[in-house]
Design an enzyme around this catalytic site. Structure first.
Site, PDB file in Angstrom:
ATOM      1  N   LYS A  35      15.043  13.136  11.106  1.00 53.80           N
ATOM      2  CA  LYS A  35      15.360  12.259   9.979  1.00 53.80           C
ATOM      3  C   LYS A  35      16.564  12.803   9.210  1.00 53.80           C
ATOM      4  CE  LYS A  35      12.029   9.954   7.616  1.00 53.80           C
ATOM      5  NZ  LYS A  35      10.902   9.739   6.706  1.00 53.80           N
ATOM      6  N   THR A 121       2.427   9.700  -5.776  1.00 58.64           N
ATOM      7  CA  THR A 121       1.232   9.276  -6.501  1.00 58.64           C
ATOM      8  C   THR A 121       0.104  10.255  -6.210  1.00 58.64           C
ATOM      9  OG1 THR A 121       1.951   7.016  -6.213  1.00 58.64           O
ATOM     10  CG2 THR A 121      -0.344   7.338  -6.861  1.00 58.64           C
ATOM     11  N   ASN A 212      -1.352   0.685 -10.628  1.00 63.01           N
ATOM     12  CA  ASN A 212      -1.461   0.092  -9.299  1.00 63.01           C
ATOM     13  C   ASN A 212      -2.830  -0.577  -9.102  1.00 63.01           C
ATOM     14  OD1 ASN A 212       1.092   0.590  -8.469  1.00 63.01           O
ATOM     15  ND2 ASN A 212       0.585   2.118  -6.927  1.00 63.01           N
ATOM     16  N   LEU A 254      -0.373 -12.882  -9.410  1.00 67.36           N
ATOM     17  CA  LEU A 254      -1.519 -13.793  -9.296  1.00 67.36           C
ATOM     18  C   LEU A 254      -1.353 -14.694  -8.079  1.00 67.36           C
ATOM     19  CD1 LEU A 254      -2.264 -14.975 -12.971  1.00 67.36           C
ATOM     20  CD2 LEU A 254      -3.645 -13.461 -11.557  1.00 67.36           C
ATOM     21  N   ALA A 256      -2.264 -15.896  -4.701  1.00 66.44           N
ATOM     22  CA  ALA A 256      -3.351 -15.781  -3.720  1.00 66.44           C
ATOM     23  C   ALA A 256      -2.730 -15.764  -2.325  1.00 66.44           C
ATOM     24  CB  ALA A 256      -4.293 -16.962  -3.867  1.00 66.44           C
ATOM     25  N   GLY A 257      -3.390 -15.115  -1.404  1.00 68.60           N
ATOM     26  CA  GLY A 257      -2.864 -15.048  -0.043  1.00 68.60           C
ATOM     27  C   GLY A 257      -3.794 -14.262   0.850  1.00 68.60           C
ATOM     28  N   CYS A 264       0.832   1.622  -0.776  1.00 69.60           N
ATOM     29  CA  CYS A 264       0.349   2.064  -2.100  1.00 69.60           C
ATOM     30  C   CYS A 264      -0.971   1.457  -2.539  1.00 69.60           C
ATOM     31  CB  CYS A 264       1.417   1.783  -3.141  1.00 69.60           C
ATOM     32  SG  CYS A 264       2.848   2.840  -2.915  1.00 69.60           S
ATOM     33  N   LYS A 324       5.027  -7.372   3.122  1.00 65.01           N
ATOM     34  CA  LYS A 324       5.679  -8.230   2.135  1.00 65.01           C
ATOM     35  C   LYS A 324       7.123  -8.445   2.596  1.00 65.01           C
ATOM     36  CE  LYS A 324       7.512  -6.079  -1.496  1.00 65.01           C
ATOM     37  NZ  LYS A 324       7.611  -5.374  -2.780  1.00 65.01           N
TER      38      LYS A 324
END
Ligand code: UDX
Ligand code: UDX
Length: 436
Positions: A35, A121, A212, A254, A256-257, A264, A324
């Site tokens: 990397k 985190t 989160n 909010l 929906a899916g 995360c 996403k």
């Protein structure tokens, strides 16, 4: 300021590039030698809009360098951010092996004052453990002679809009136990001209987990309401629009899916449940948030099974694989579980995603990848939308419908207009759209 960032993944690399762009000298570290070799050549290992160009620009200006040696970084930098991964253990605990390891390596290589900052985190009280680790591993000759501080500075950037989020944050949270640490961190973030929340380390660590988990709760709440909408003939899009205008609620998170995924939310919800359990509190609300999210994928598959009647040997086209849009990240992507469940029932899966195919190949088998949505649709018994990429908004659905064996569409992100899809000849199923 001379700053080192240990861990050049999504969070570490974006933070390094952005801190360099606001004037600091950054040295990014990673123990993955390949990397680092690629980064030195200017090759970005992840897909993140804008990162490539900005990184190259800063490398040219000599504001950003790379190394696989923590020793080198610990010598050059006064402030060292830890941004290595904190994956989930089987029991849901955050696995802090990498964090401990980095803290140790910093300790054995430091020869002057250092500010060690957790960016990853981590559960509350990790800062205390880092401090102890550094104390225990500091070379004998330096004990009592050189000073150090530990601080927490959680990162709230989202993949896909990471640079924008880093440069224009709603707030910067810093958890500190000394004036010097506070001053250094304030100085680092001064160019961002943003609101600073200054607190102790434990509270800063809690802010990240609580934030989160709260966002995940909002999503699961919307998904639970969507389930009822389907049963009583209401439309979740209107319901959340109506709720969202209330400033106390807000419209964001909010949608929906098919559920939340990524590196995360699933991991942090698990870790927060475990942290509360260990502290003696049962966070059942959060357990249910996780259950709703898991069931959202399963109920989507149940809907597909119901409408297809027989799933075995049916050809299912999947539009979008990433967890996403605007990322190639497949970690905990809902597409992975959904595809596995359908393959178990004997479905034949075809898929298209603009950037996530290579990462998907590492996780899933027996998928036919197609070059675009039109090639994907040919001969399909149904299409599923799992990621709402911008480029899917303007598809020619007349053409797509005509090339399918059966024009059935399952919209896992409620991206399309139901009436329009029906007028184009589709049997359309959204989530929570009041359709049985
Ligand atoms: C980060 C945080 O670390 C995590 O806690 C947070 O919840 C999400 O963001 P991320 O940047 O997504 O994780 O992780 P990843 O892309 O896996 O990057 C971690 C990097 O650290 C990798 O490049 C890995 O090679 C490197 N690493 C890991 C080290 O340099 N040293 C180690 O000891 C372990
Ligand atoms: C998240 C946090 O937003 C960010 O602050 C933190 O630093 C890292 O974790 P990220 O995982 O990159 O960021 O993406 P995010 O945009 O929050 O989406 C997470 C998941 O929730 C995705 O799978 C997304 O599809 C899903 N989601 C989001 C919904 O299902 N509905 C929504 O309304 C919003």
């Amino acid at each position: 300021m001379n700053i080192a960032i240990v861990g050049s993944g999504y969070v570490g690399l974006v933070s390094g590039v952005c801190l360099a762009s606001i004037g600091h000298h950054i040295i990014c570290v990673d123990n993955d030698k390949e990397k680092i070799a690629n980064l030195k050549k200017g090759e970005v290992p992840i897909y993140e809009p804008g990162l490539d160009e900005l990184m190259k620009k800063l490398m040219k200006k000599k504001k950003l360098t790379f190394t696989s040696s923590i020793k080198e970084a610990a010598k050059k930098a006064t402030v060292i951010f830890i941004a290595v991964g904190t994956p989930s253990k089987k029991n849901g605990d955050a696995d802090l092996t990498y964090v401990e390891n980095v803290a140790r390596q910093i300790a054995v290589n430091m020869d002057s004052y250092k500010l060690i900052v957790e960016k990853s985190t981590v559960p509350a009280e990790t800062g205390k453990r880092i401090e102890r680790t550094v104390k225990l591993n500091l070379p004998k000759k330096y004990r009592g002679k050189i000073d150090f501080d530990v601080a927490s500075n959680p990162e709230f950037l989202r993949e896909g809009s990471a640079i924008e989020d880093f440069m224009n944050p709603d707030r910067v949270v810093i958890g500190v136990e000394s004036k010097k640490a506070e001053e250094l961190l304030r100085e680092i973030y001064k160019p961002l001209k943003t609101r600073m929340v200054v607190t102790n380390i434990n509270s800063a660590e809690m802010i990240k987990h609580a934030s989160n988990s709260f966002l995940a709760t909002k999503i699961s709440f919307a998904n639970a309401v969507a389930q009822i909408c389907d049963r009583v003939g209401a439309d979740i899009l209107k319901v959340t629009e109506g709720m969202g205008f209330d400033k106390r609620i807000g419209r964001s998170f909010l949608n929906a899916g098919v559920g939340y995924g990524g590196s995360c939310f699933p991991k942090d919800v698990d870790a927060f449940i475990r942290l509360s359990e260990k502290s003696g509190y049962q966070f059942n609300l959060l357990r249910e948030v996780r259950n709703v999210n898991e069931d959202q994928k399963a109920s989507f598959v149940r809907l597909i099974e119901d409408k297809l009647w027989i799933v075995k040997d049916k050809v299912i086209g999947v539009l979008g694989l990433a967890f996403k849009p605007d990322t190639d990240d497949m970690r905990n992507a809902p597409a992975v579980d959904i595809i596995k469940m359908l393959q178990q029932e004997g479905a034949k899966i075809r898929a298209y995603d603009p950037v996530s195919v290579e990462n998907t190949k590492k996780i899933l088998k027996k998928i036919t990848y197609c070059k675009d949505p039109y090639a994907l649709a040919k001969g399909c018994d149904c299409l599923l939308l799992l990621t709402e990429w911008d480029e899917f908004e303007k598809l020619d659905f007349k053409k797509i419908g005509q090339s399918m064996r059966q024009a059935i569409f399952f919209d896992g992100r409620n991206l399309y207009n139901k009436d329009k899809m029906e007028s184009l000849g589709f049997e359309y199923h959204g989530l929570g759209r009041g359709v049985k």
